[in-house]
Design an enzyme around this catalytic site. Structure first.
Site, PDB file in Angstrom:
ATOM      1  CG  ASP A  57      -1.698  -1.179   1.477  1.00 37.90           C
ATOM      2  OD1 ASP A  57      -1.740  -2.044   0.584  1.00 37.90           O
ATOM      3  OD2 ASP A  57      -2.303  -1.281   2.556  1.00 37.90           O
TER       4      ASP A  57
ATOM      5  CD  GLU B 227      -7.353  -4.529   3.619  1.00 41.91           C
ATOM      6  OE1 GLU B 227      -6.747  -4.963   4.616  1.00 41.91           O
ATOM      7  OE2 GLU B 227      -7.037  -4.818   2.446  1.00 41.91           O
TER       8      GLU B 227
END
Length: 597
Positions: free
Chosen positions: A36, A200
């Protein structure tokens, strides 16, 4: 060309960022995992890119969103466990009291000891070093499993810091006056959008609709984890209103708005604190998928980022407001050459003979009267290609990596996963016109259709010598109104003089053949615009084991002569540049050697 001179740069290793499948203008780490994007922020002339690397925050900076400088790990594991995803803001007014009245950077991230919780760290030296706040965590775990990935921003209307954080199949909103003391506000998600997996990496920002500053909407974005419905992870967004306390979805709860119709765009985050005079909302994402996060056939790194994209909201013909993504204009600085094709008709197959590349950009406008399917093939060879096309019979556009190269891989569950798939999206084609803007790199393709209304992001693992570009039509013809192709420079290697050879790539990592068998190997000169394959020389270390049956124009045919191992080498005639691969010759009745290199 009379000769090719090798590109040189004293501080750059000769093979730096030339590994098989290594992206040339996408961000990737020198070694190790990348996941990420975290803490994207602009401060004092620098764009900061933090990213997940095994529960640490790795770090890079850029002055132009294109060229990146790798920096040491910013946040490592500490007594509170890992430093999972989060965000960074500029505390301009020192609301936190951590900077002695001056501006500074505050990172808000998820710590893991005792359950996921939100903690902070701060930097007084432009992000080069960080101190953990002694009172961490600033938001303890509220008794739930999934409580992570805080995105924080300043909400001008209420004069408060806002946090949106993932809470399973929903998100929660918190507010604070000082980034330390937080108050729960509300939650959103139940019954809205897709719930095929955990939500998320949320993001929340305001955008003008159709460029009108007096008409603005809020966009709430979440990534959706690995699941069988979408063959891996995906992402979705909501358009609505946010008053500093609650988010209200403008669309019916069952509406699912897909962010990217490819397979490899996850955990997108936007940059904080881009100056008002710039005015853009820019984001990028992890170009991978939670079905195969670290299973790509790349060494010594795993993972890369998408290109940065500028975001806007646009009203469609049916009155809906949709998110639009377009490549940032800074990428134009990478254009090394321009190849333009005048308007012409394609009826069947058409190869672009004067342009070959593995890292390039294209702009294509097609119109038609009657056609069933049409498109463009990139990274093409006789056996492989990635296809970007349209089907008028189904009103869809698609990106097809079925025959792009890698067809199967072992996913994170240890299961064989079909990597080679076709991805498609519904698209109104009644105007009989489409505009495609594409970015192709060594192991990826990103396509922006109709000025970013529909976007595909996909990894591809194809041979490094697959360099052809082709147009085609089926069931009719298409008018090519506009076609431009641009070779793109590497952001990692010195830019050589236009006619200087940098390095050579080969079509295969190794060869295994039987005695008497012949195999062809191809070579290509880098950068892509070099037309120097005629000046390459092929050699075999031990010609008694394998011999050159033929060699011409970037190709060599090797014949197995005797059982053993040798090496095949190709070099430039008048420059110290070469490439080589191992060659194994086995007996006529033996199985060829197969390796996973």
């Amino acid at each position: 060309m009379a000769s090719i001179d090798a590109a040189t740069e004293p501080n750059t290793p000769p093979n730096f960022y030339t590994e098989l499948y290594r992206p040339q203008y996408h961000f990737s780490p020198p070694v190790g995992n990348l996941a990420d994007p975290n803490g994207l922020v602009y401060f004092e002339g620098e764009y900061h890119l933090f990213y997940q690397q095994d529960g640490n925050w790795a770090h890079a900076v850029s002055r132009d969103l294109v060229h990146w400088e790798h920096l040491p790990i910013a946040l490592a594991h500490d007594e509170l466990g890992q430093a999972l995803s989060g965000s960074v803001v500029v505390d301009w007014a020192d609301s936190s009291g951590l900077f002695g009245g001056k501006p500074g950077l505050v990172a808000v991230y998820t710590s893991t000891k005792g359950g996921e919780a939100q903690s902070i760290a701060y930097s007084t030296d432009k992000g080069r070093t960080w101190k953990r706040y002694r009172g961490n965590p600033v938001i303890p775990n509220p008794g739930i499993k999934d409580f992570r990935d805080p995105k924080v921003f300043w909400h001008e209307d209420t004069g408060r810091w806002i946090m949106v954080v993932s809470t399973g199949n929903s998100v929660a909103f918190y507010r604070s006056h000082n980034l330390i003391d937080w108050e729960y506000s509300s939650s959103f998600g139940e019954g809205h959008g897709s719930h095929v997996a955990v939500w998320e990496c949320p993001d929340l920002f305001r955008l003008a609709v159709d460029g009108d500053p007096d008409r603005q909407k809020w966009v709430l974005h979440v990534s959706v984890g690995d699941n069988n419905v979408t063959n891996g992870s995906t992402a979705q967004y909501f358009v609505g209103e946010f008053d500093g306390v609650r988010f209200k979805n403008d669309n019916p709860p069952e509406t699912v708005l897909i962010t990217d119709f490819g397979q490899d765009f996850y955990a997108a985050q936007s940059f904080s604190d881009i100056p008002p005079e710039d005015g853009r909302r820019i984001w990028l994402a992890w170009m991978a998928n939670w079905r195969y996060p670290y299973q790509s056939p790349t060494l010594p790194w795993k993972g890369s980022m998408s290109i940065p994209r500028s975001l806007s909201l646009r009203t469609t013909e049916d009155g809906a407001i949709r998110l639009v993504q377009e490549p940032v204009v800074e990428l134009k600085t990478l254009r090394a050459t321009e190849y333009k094709v005048e308007s012409f008709l394609v009826d069947g197959e058409y190869e672009i003979n004067d342009f070959h590349a593995t890292t390039f950009e294209f702009e294509l406008v097609m119109e038609w009267d009657e056609v069933e399917e049409a498109g463009i093939r990139v990274r093409a060879s006789q056996e492989e290609a990635t296809v970007i096309g349209l089907e008028t019979t189904t009103n869809t556009i698609f990106v097809d990596r079925t025959k792009a190269g890698l067809e199967w891989l072992v996913d994170r569950h240890g299961t064989l996963f079909r990597f080679g798939r076709r991805y498609q999206a519904s698209c109104r084609l009644d105007e009989k016109r489409i505009k495609l803007h594409g970015f192709v790199d060594e192991s990826s393709i990103e396509v922006f259709a109709n000025d970013g209304e529909i976007v595909f992001s996909n990894l591809i693992y194809t041979r490094p010598t697959n360099r052809s570009v082709e147009l085609y039509s089926r069931g009719g013809s298409v008018h090519i109104i506009y076609l431009k192709l641009y070779h793109l420079r590497s952001i990692w290697r010195p830019w050589p003089s236009f006619d200087k050879l940098d390095y050579i790539v080969l079509s295969d990592e190794y060869l295994s053949l039987r005695v008497g068998e012949t195999r062809e190997v191809q070579a290509a000169a880098k950068p892509d615009w070099i037309s120097g394959v005629d000046l390459l020389v092929w050699e075999v270390d031990d010609p008694g084991i394998a011999g050159l049956a033929a060699q011409t124009s970037g190709r060599a045919v090797l014949q197995g002569l005797q059982v053993g191992m040798t090496r095949l080498r190709v070099r430039a005639r008048d420059a110290p540049v070469s490439a080589e691969i191992p060659v194994w010759v086995v007996g006529e009745s033996e199985e060829r050697l197969e390796f996973a290199l």
